[in-house]
Write an enzyme that holds these catalytic residues in place. Structure first.
Site, PDB file in Angstrom:
ATOM      1  N   GLN A   1       0.815  -1.206   0.000  1.00 12.06           N
ATOM      2  CA  GLN A   1       0.000   0.000   0.000  1.00 12.06           C
ATOM      3  C   GLN A   1       0.849   1.255   0.000  1.00 12.06           C
ATOM      4  O   GLN A   1       2.064   1.220   0.203  1.00 12.06           O
ATOM      5  CB  GLN A   1      -0.897   0.008   1.235  1.00 12.06           C
TER       6      GLN A   1
ATOM      7  N   HIS B   1      -0.006   5.807   0.847  1.00 14.03           N
ATOM      8  CA  HIS B   1      -1.001   6.787   1.285  1.00 14.03           C
ATOM      9  C   HIS B   1      -0.876   8.059   0.451  1.00 14.03           C
ATOM     10  O   HIS B   1       0.237   8.506   0.152  1.00 14.03           O
ATOM     11  CB  HIS B   1      -0.822   7.109   2.765  1.00 14.03           C
TER      12      HIS B   1
ATOM     13  N   HIS C   1       4.771   0.340   0.935  1.00 14.57           N
ATOM     14  CA  HIS C   1       5.176  -0.373   2.141  1.00 14.57           C
ATOM     15  C   HIS C   1       4.155  -1.439   2.505  1.00 14.57           C
ATOM     16  O   HIS C   1       3.014  -1.417   2.044  1.00 14.57           O
ATOM     17  CB  HIS C   1       5.337   0.590   3.327  1.00 14.57           C
TER      18      HIS C   1
ATOM     19  N   ARG D   1      -4.272   0.341  -2.143  1.00 19.60           N
ATOM     20  CA  ARG D   1      -3.723  -1.016  -2.070  1.00 19.60           C
ATOM     21  C   ARG D   1      -3.465  -1.578  -3.461  1.00 19.60           C
ATOM     22  O   ARG D   1      -4.145  -1.224  -4.410  1.00 19.60           O
ATOM     23  CB  ARG D   1      -4.691  -1.951  -1.341  1.00 19.60           C
TER      24      ARG D   1
END
Length: 432
Positions: A113, A115, A281, A300
């Site tokens: 994933q 962000h 990560h 994801r």
């Protein structure tokens, strides 16, 4: 709860916090979240997974004031923001905490994933609010409690090329040729940063866009190759991790090959990783404290049965190569230390308590206090007269919320413990 005009404003609040039972969470009495809940008399069935303990006011799982039937923290802050957040944040229009504090305990890997930054978060939320529920970014700091391993950031092209030579099946998925034993393109020379990023982008994009059939054929072939190598002792550490992931996630998930792309990191207790926007990560396992900007946005692309958004991930990743920086706390005052994370939405401070009281120095900001191992005491005094106003004993595993208006009310909180005790304090950064 709070009278008209602010009468009867408490000096602190014990929080009843939500445990998220994701299936990757650890089970059993020895698991960290299980242990913390048991110490509070709120044990979880040993057979149930306990993945994350959320401490904060995020609307997905807001903590409650005092007990499970208490007011939800998000509603309380919205209604009395100057009290809970302090006058500075309230005057800037905040009606919720800028940060979210968690304990995370993983028995197996989370998804591959990244962000989004603030701009992309707003775009994703407008396009798909179901899968991207927040408009905020989600930088985060993860501090090891025990056994923490992670895949973080891209390796250098030279390292990735070495794995391509080691595993031709992996090389084929990095190539535009699409043939099982084709070679990945030559890596750019060291020092060519733009070329390195483009090389990693091209190779990783080919991998993640491969069909399930192509992934499955490569996984099966590489497993046979590695099984033969294991008999001669020729397996690399990442090969063992690759085999483990294929057992857990099957042979059609491209994420299993991320072990050859991403840096493998193992942290000691107290060490931390900062994960900024667009950083690929996954946590492979272990227990950690997490503090992040108040958001639940996750893009994801593998090692999961949840919604994946591969094209968005490929569009947003930074594709920088090189090892991640492991952070350690540095002194920020007497018996205090903190992590130098670049995000100002949050700060995680470590307080070393003993019998001699330690003053709470951020009385104009909201804070959540947590001790993982030992109880501690909080006393609140009037600054001028030193009159004791209130006091409480905080059990290990209990989260205590200190409102942001203590300084405005002329109050000072002091923390102490009967024996050496480490308390983690989550708050906003001083420059936020």
């Amino acid at each position: 709860m709070i009278g008209p005009g602010g009468e009867g404003r408490p000096c602190f609040y014990e929080l009843d916090c939500t445990v998220m039972a994701y299936d990757w969470g650890r089970r059993g009495d020895g698991a960290v979240i299980h242990r913390l809940r048991r110490s509070l008399g709120a044990a979880i069935e040993a057979s149930e997974p306990a993945a994350e303990l959320w401490m904060g006011d995020h609307p997905r799982a807001p903590s409650r004031l005092g007990n499970p039937n208490g007011a939800p923290l998000d509603r309380a802050i919205a209604e009395h923001s100057e009290h809970f957040l302090g006058p500075t944040l309230a005057a800037r229009g905040f009606r919720s905490l800028p940060f979210l504090f968690k304990v995370l305990d993983a028995a197996r890997p989370l998804s591959i994933q990244a962000h989004p930054d603030r701009e992309r978060a707003r775009e994703l939320h407008a396009r798909d609010p179901h899968n991207y529920p927040d408009t905020n970014h989600k930088p985060e700091l993860a501090v090891c409690i025990e056994g923490m391993r992670a895949l973080v950031g891209f390796r250098t092209p030279q390292e990735i090329a070495t794995f391509c030579n080691h595993a031709p099946e992996f090389a084929a998925l990095c190539s535009s040729e699409g043939q099982l034993f084709s070679e990945a393109p030559p890596a750019p020379p060291p020092g060519d940063e733009a070329g390195a990023r483009q090389w990693i982008r091209n190779c990783y994009s080919h991998l993640m866009r491969s069909s399930k059939h192509e992934i499955s054929e490569a996984v099966r072939s590489l497993r046979l190759r590695l099984d033969a190598l294991s008999d001669s002792g020729g397996l690399l550490d990442v090969d063992g991790l690759f085999l483990q992931l294929t057992t857990q996630f099957g042979d059609e998930d491209a994420g299993v090959f991320s072990v050859y792309f991403l840096n493998l990191v193992q942290l000691e207790p107290g060490e931390a990783l900062y994960l900024g926007p667009d950083e690929p990560h996954t946590y492979l396992g272990g227990a950690m404290l997490e503090i992040m900007a108040a958001s639940d946005n996750v893009v994801r692309a593998g090692l999961t049965s949840k919604f994946c958004d591969i094209e968005t991930l490929l569009e947003m990743l930074h594709f920088r190569g090189g090892p991640p920086q492991v952070l350690r706390p540095t002194a920020s005052g007497e018996r205090r230390s903190s992590f130098a994370a670049p995000a100002s939405d949050f700060q995680l401070e470590i307080l070393e308590l003993e019998r001699a009281p330690l003053s709470h120095s951020a009385a104009d900001r909201p804070a959540i206090l947590l001790s993982l191992a030992s109880p501690f005491r909080v006393e609140v005094f009037r600054q001028q007269s030193l009159e004791l106003v209130d006091a409480t004993e905080v059990a290990a595993g209990a989260a205590l919320f200190l409102p942001g208006d203590l300084a405005t009310r002329g109050l000072e909180a002091r923390l102490s413990a009967p024996a050496a005790t480490q308390v983690h304090m989550a708050t906003v950064g001083p420059d936020f």
